[in-house]
Design an enzyme around this catalytic site. Sequence first.
Site, short mmCIF file in Angstrom:
data_model
loop_
_atom_site.label_atom_id
_atom_site.label_comp_id
_atom_site.label_asym_id
_atom_site.label_seq_id
_atom_site.Cartn_x
_atom_site.Cartn_y
_atom_site.Cartn_z
N CYS A 96 0.87 -1.20 0.08
CA CYS A 96 -0.05 -0.15 -0.16
C CYS A 96 0.91 1.13 -0.05
O CYS A 96 1.99 1.47 0.71
CB CYS A 96 -1.03 0.11 1.24
SG CYS A 96 -1.91 1.51 1.43
N CYS A 122 0.04 4.60 6.81
CA CYS A 122 -0.62 4.61 8.29
C CYS A 122 0.23 4.00 9.17
O CYS A 122 0.80 2.79 8.92
CB CYS A 122 -1.80 3.79 8.11
SG CYS A 122 -2.86 4.31 6.78
N CYS A 157 0.32 0.16 10.19
CA CYS A 157 -0.24 -0.90 9.40
C CYS A 157 1.12 -1.71 8.76
O CYS A 157 1.93 -1.13 8.16
CB CYS A 157 -1.14 -0.21 8.22
SG CYS A 157 -1.63 -1.46 7.12
N CYS A 191 -16.50 -9.65 4.35
CA CYS A 191 -15.84 -8.17 4.06
C CYS A 191 -14.64 -8.57 3.03
O CYS A 191 -13.70 -9.25 3.65
CB CYS A 191 -15.49 -7.47 5.05
SG CYS A 191 -14.97 -5.73 4.80
N CYS A 221 -17.51 -4.43 1.79
CA CYS A 221 -16.04 -4.08 0.94
C CYS A 221 -15.49 -3.18 1.87
O CYS A 221 -15.89 -2.10 2.47
CB CYS A 221 -16.19 -3.51 -0.30
SG CYS A 221 -16.53 -4.82 -1.51
N CYS A 229 -19.82 1.51 7.77
CA CYS A 229 -18.89 0.86 8.77
C CYS A 229 -17.82 1.72 9.04
O CYS A 229 -17.06 2.05 7.99
CB CYS A 229 -18.74 -0.54 8.33
SG CYS A 229 -17.48 -1.49 9.37
N ARG A 274 -18.51 -3.83 17.20
CA ARG A 274 -17.76 -4.86 16.84
C ARG A 274 -16.31 -5.07 17.45
O ARG A 274 -15.70 -4.24 17.17
CB ARG A 274 -17.85 -5.03 15.23
CG ARG A 274 -17.38 -6.55 14.53
CD ARG A 274 -17.33 -6.58 13.20
NE ARG A 274 -18.54 -6.43 12.65
CZ ARG A 274 -19.57 -7.26 12.44
NH1 ARG A 274 -19.25 -8.40 12.72
NH2 ARG A 274 -20.41 -6.85 11.83
#
Length: 338
Positions: A73, A77, A80, A116, A150, A209, A279
Site C-alpha cells: 500500500c 498509516c 499498518c 468483507c 467491502c 461501517c 464489533r
Amino acid sequence: MTSALEQPDVLAVARDQVLENGAGLSEQQVLEVLNLPDERLPELLALAHEVRMRWCGPEVEVEGIVSVKTGGCPEDCHFCSQSGRFPTPVRSAWLDIPGLVKAARQTAGTGATEFCIVAAVRGPDQRLLKQVREGIEAIRADGNEIQIACSLGMLTQDQVDELVGMGVHRYNHNLETARSHFPNVVTTHSWDERRETLQMVRAAGMEVCCGGIVGMGENLAQRAEFAVQLAELDPHEVPVNFLIPQPGTPYEGYDVVEGKDALRVVAAFRLAMPRTMLRFAGGRELTLGDLGAEQGMLGGINAIIVGNYLTNLGRPAGQDLAMLAELKMPVKALSDTL
C-alpha cells in the site's frame, strides 16, 4: 460554584440519559467514563450491557474478512504492516477468484452473515474493482447468499455507484482515531478525505461501517473525542480494534493496551452510541485474552469478527461461537439481514 465532589455521578446520569432515553453521552461525559477507577469497572460494564440489550437486543452479528490485495500500500498509516513504506515482513499479493469463493464459503459455514472483502490500497483502480466484481459474481454462482461488504480505501462517486451496482451493502472505511490525533498517525491523506468517502457511501444507500484503533498514542481526551466524532457520523457499525504493534512499523515498540483500559473504551463507546453495532475486531485477543473477550461481550459489544484478520491470526471461529453459546447470545441469522 459547584465543586467536583458535588457533580452528578456520570453513571447515574448515563442510566437516565442513555439507558432510559437512548441519547448518547457527550464528549465530556465520555471522558468522565474513561477516567472511572478500576473498582467501578464492573458497574460500568453492567450498565453498558444493559444499554446494548435495551437498544440493540441480544443478537450478535458474526463476520469474516479476507484480503483480496495484501501489502504494497502506498499510504503511511503508522500502525499498518501492509504499508509499502515500512520494512515489514508483509509482501504484496493478490487472492484469486477461487480463493475468494472458498473464503466466503468458509465464512458462511461458521454461521456468519457478513463477508468483507478488503484491499490494502489508497483507493481502488479498475483492476481491483474488476476483481471484486468477478469475485462477488462467483460467490453468488456458488450459491452463497451471505451479505457482502467491502473495504477498498477512499472512493470517488463513480466508484461508490459501481459498488452499489455490484450489490455491496456495507462499506468499511475507518476514521482510525480522533481528528486531532490523525496527523500523528497518517500523513499521506487526511481525516477529512476519509470522512468524505463515508458521506458518499451513506448518500448512496450503503450501510456505513467506521471505527478505528485504540492505543496509537492518543490520550483519554482524544479517545472521548473520537467516540463522539463516530457518534456524529451515525454509522451502522463501529469496529473496535486495539493496536497490535507490527514489526517494521513506526508503532512496533508501542505498549499493548491494558485490558481494563480496553474494556473501559468498549463501555464508553457503547454509552456514546447506544444503538450502533459495536464489533470486536483486531487486537482483542492480545489485549483482552479469552476472559476479557467474554467481559467485552457483556460490556456493550454485539458483533465480532471470527477467524483470522488481515495479517494477524485471530481465535478459531469455533471458540468464539462456543463463547456466544455459553453466554446465551444468539447469532444473528442471515434471513434476518436480507
